[in-house]
Design an enzyme around this catalytic site. Structure first.
Site, mmCIF file in Angstrom:
data_model
loop_
_atom_site.group_PDB
_atom_site.id
_atom_site.type_symbol
_atom_site.label_atom_id
_atom_site.label_comp_id
_atom_site.label_asym_id
_atom_site.label_seq_id
_atom_site.Cartn_x
_atom_site.Cartn_y
_atom_site.Cartn_z
ATOM 1 N N GLY A 36 80.858 69.968 64.298
ATOM 2 C CA GLY A 36 81.040 69.759 65.818
ATOM 3 C C GLY A 36 79.700 69.185 66.232
ATOM 4 O O GLY A 36 79.604 69.269 67.472
ATOM 5 N N HIS A 48 86.542 78.990 56.967
ATOM 6 C CA HIS A 48 85.770 77.748 57.902
ATOM 7 C C HIS A 48 84.948 78.514 58.186
ATOM 8 O O HIS A 48 85.017 79.636 58.744
ATOM 9 C CB HIS A 48 86.798 77.560 58.213
ATOM 10 C CG HIS A 48 86.449 76.709 59.223
ATOM 11 N ND1 HIS A 48 85.809 76.198 60.492
ATOM 12 C CD2 HIS A 48 86.774 75.206 59.609
ATOM 13 C CE1 HIS A 48 85.236 75.533 61.225
ATOM 14 N NE2 HIS A 48 86.137 74.522 60.244
ATOM 15 N N GLU A 62 81.039 72.087 54.147
ATOM 16 C CA GLU A 62 80.955 72.011 55.325
ATOM 17 C C GLU A 62 79.320 72.435 55.532
ATOM 18 O O GLU A 62 79.760 73.244 56.168
ATOM 19 C CB GLU A 62 82.056 72.115 56.153
ATOM 20 C CG GLU A 62 82.862 72.076 55.778
ATOM 21 C CD GLU A 62 84.352 71.901 57.181
ATOM 22 O OE1 GLU A 62 84.814 70.994 57.288
ATOM 23 O OE2 GLU A 62 84.459 73.470 57.154
ATOM 24 N N SER A 84 81.140 66.677 61.714
ATOM 25 C CA SER A 84 81.065 65.513 61.704
ATOM 26 C C SER A 84 81.186 63.502 61.359
ATOM 27 O O SER A 84 80.696 62.504 61.672
ATOM 28 C CB SER A 84 79.545 65.023 62.456
ATOM 29 O OG SER A 84 79.458 66.402 63.757
ATOM 30 N N ASN A 127 92.038 69.089 60.397
ATOM 31 C CA ASN A 127 91.110 70.656 61.313
ATOM 32 C C ASN A 127 91.857 70.664 62.299
ATOM 33 O O ASN A 127 90.496 70.118 63.320
ATOM 34 C CB ASN A 127 90.049 71.430 60.651
ATOM 35 C CG ASN A 127 89.876 73.065 61.285
ATOM 36 O OD1 ASN A 127 91.194 73.721 62.095
ATOM 37 N ND2 ASN A 127 89.012 73.818 60.572
ATOM 38 N N TRP A 128 92.982 71.075 63.573
ATOM 39 C CA TRP A 128 93.044 70.907 64.662
ATOM 40 C C TRP A 128 92.524 72.171 65.238
ATOM 41 O O TRP A 128 92.205 72.013 66.508
ATOM 42 C CB TRP A 128 94.465 70.410 65.269
ATOM 43 C CG TRP A 128 95.514 70.029 64.473
ATOM 44 C CD1 TRP A 128 94.396 68.857 64.088
ATOM 45 C CD2 TRP A 128 96.647 69.397 64.616
ATOM 46 N NE1 TRP A 128 95.778 67.923 63.702
ATOM 47 C CE2 TRP A 128 96.414 68.184 64.163
ATOM 48 C CE3 TRP A 128 97.477 69.908 65.871
ATOM 49 C CZ2 TRP A 128 98.119 67.104 64.179
ATOM 50 C CZ3 TRP A 128 99.054 69.669 65.873
ATOM 51 C CH2 TRP A 128 99.699 68.106 65.209
ATOM 52 N N LYS A 129 92.244 72.646 64.773
ATOM 53 C CA LYS A 129 91.351 74.619 64.762
ATOM 54 C C LYS A 129 92.472 74.991 67.155
ATOM 55 O O LYS A 129 93.829 74.054 66.530
ATOM 56 C CB LYS A 129 89.976 74.032 65.678
ATOM 57 C CG LYS A 129 89.011 72.678 64.876
ATOM 58 C CD LYS A 129 87.243 73.333 65.074
ATOM 59 C CE LYS A 129 86.988 72.355 64.085
ATOM 60 N NZ LYS A 129 85.170 72.430 63.925
ATOM 61 N N GLU A 162 84.076 78.876 61.584
ATOM 62 C CA GLU A 162 83.861 79.188 62.489
ATOM 63 C C GLU A 162 85.001 80.762 61.952
ATOM 64 O O GLU A 162 84.602 81.570 62.758
ATOM 65 C CB GLU A 162 84.782 78.421 63.549
ATOM 66 C CG GLU A 162 84.376 77.275 64.065
ATOM 67 C CD GLU A 162 85.070 76.008 63.988
ATOM 68 O OE1 GLU A 162 85.860 75.867 63.927
ATOM 69 O OE2 GLU A 162 84.107 75.432 64.829
ATOM 70 N N GLY A 181 87.540 67.377 61.440
ATOM 71 C CA GLY A 181 87.894 69.066 62.676
ATOM 72 C C GLY A 181 88.296 67.414 63.941
ATOM 73 O O GLY A 181 89.431 67.307 64.547
ATOM 74 N N GLY A 182 87.066 67.305 65.081
ATOM 75 C CA GLY A 182 86.825 66.153 66.012
ATOM 76 C C GLY A 182 87.906 65.001 65.920
ATOM 77 O O GLY A 182 88.528 65.566 66.980
HETATM 78 C C1 PEP Z 1 85.756 71.436 61.201
HETATM 79 O O1 PEP Z 1 85.675 71.912 62.241
HETATM 80 O O2 PEP Z 1 85.781 71.467 60.058
HETATM 81 C C2 PEP Z 1 85.175 69.958 61.492
HETATM 82 C C3 PEP Z 1 84.286 69.473 60.042
HETATM 83 O O3 PEP Z 1 84.289 69.495 62.260
HETATM 84 P P1 PEP Z 1 83.993 68.545 62.764
HETATM 85 O O4 PEP Z 1 84.432 67.356 61.966
HETATM 86 O O5 PEP Z 1 84.378 68.426 64.224
HETATM 87 O O6 PEP Z 1 81.862 68.484 62.753
#
Ligand code: PEP
Length: 249
Positions: free
Chosen positions: A172, A94, A166, A212, A9-11, A96, A233-234
């Site tokens: 994050g 998600h 999640e 994470s 997920n590039w957000k 967010e 994500g990141g």
């Molecule tokens: C996400 O936003 O779906 C996610 C898992 O982010 P991160 O890996 O950065 O925690």
């Protein structure tokens, strides 16, 4: 049999040129991967159709979609539009979107149904905030997200869905759920699905862990019997890290 999946997920990251470079790098590394996991990327809307032209094995997801199929909804993008741009998956629910844009379980149920009706495969996210875990409500919260978010679907619909657990406190933050915490919740989710649908739906569902996840912790998370991959994500913003997670299988 359920699939192993690693989805990125590039957000709201990367400008078009960077996004295209990242997609190209992910496609190249995908061709050299040592695992049989399906690799999905979810770039921003603006990149989707260009990225589609650059990938062959990597699968394409959007990060959201509208709950209506067309009309006077300024700024929205419908599932049919996504399909017309070559998109196969859509991330829905998600944390967010839930926290920053007020998306609740009922709205998500509408989005899931519309996405399915257009042939998109939802990656349906669920997960508790820290306070809910600390007060022992995490199973109830996730159960409600699933019961309402996936209400009214058939077993055939469920075969088109992927679930991502999640925990919001892990997204994050650099704080990853322990392998036992992930396994415990994934097992519980499979139980919810068995009682809502049937054992086959539960057994066949790919349940991804997100929060994470990195190349250094992916292997111990993915080693659990009910963890079928990750939503990243990141670490999805660097092709080497992302494919490092894929190859952790
Ligand atoms: C996400 O936003 O779906 C996610 C898992 O982010 P991160 O890996 O950065 O925690």
């Amino acid at each position: 049999m359920r699939k192993k999946i690693v989805a990125g997920n590039w957000k709201m990251n990367t400008l078009l040129k960077e996004g295209m470079e990242l997609a190209r790098a992910v496609e190249k590394l995908e061709n050299e991967k040592t695992s049989d996991a399906l690799v999905i990327i979810a770039p921003p809307y603006t990149h989707l159709s260009k990225v589609k032209d650059m990938i062959e094995n990597v699968r394409l997801s959007a990060q959201n979609c509208a709950s209506e199929d067309s009309g006077a909804y300024t700024g929205e993008v419908s599932p049919a539009m996504l399909v017309s741009a070559g998109v196969e998956y859509v991330i829905l629910g998600h944390s967010e979107r839930r926290a920053l844009f007020g998306e609740d379980n009922a709205l998500l149920n509408k989005k899931v149904k519309l996405a399915l009706s257009e042939g998109l495969k939802p990656i349906f996210c669920c997960g508790e905030v820290l306070e809910e875990r600390e007060s022992g409500k995490h199973f109830d919260i996730v159960k409600e997200q699933i019961e309402v978010g996936l209400e009214g679907l058939s077993a055939a619909d469920m075969s088109q869905i992927v679930i991502a657990y999640e925990p919001v406190w892990a997204i994050g933050t650099g704080v990853v759920a322990s392998p036992d915490q992930a396994q415990e919740m994934h097992h519980e989710i499979r139980g919810f699905l068995a009682s809502m649908f049937d054992d086959k739906v539960a057994e066949d569902m790919s349940i991804l862990y997100g929060g994470s996840c990195k190349p250094s912790n992916a292997a111990e998370l993915f080693a659990n019997p009910d963890v079928d991959g990750g939503l990243i994500g990141g670490a999805a913003l660097k092709a080497e890290d992302f494919l490092g997670i894929v190859n952790a299988y």
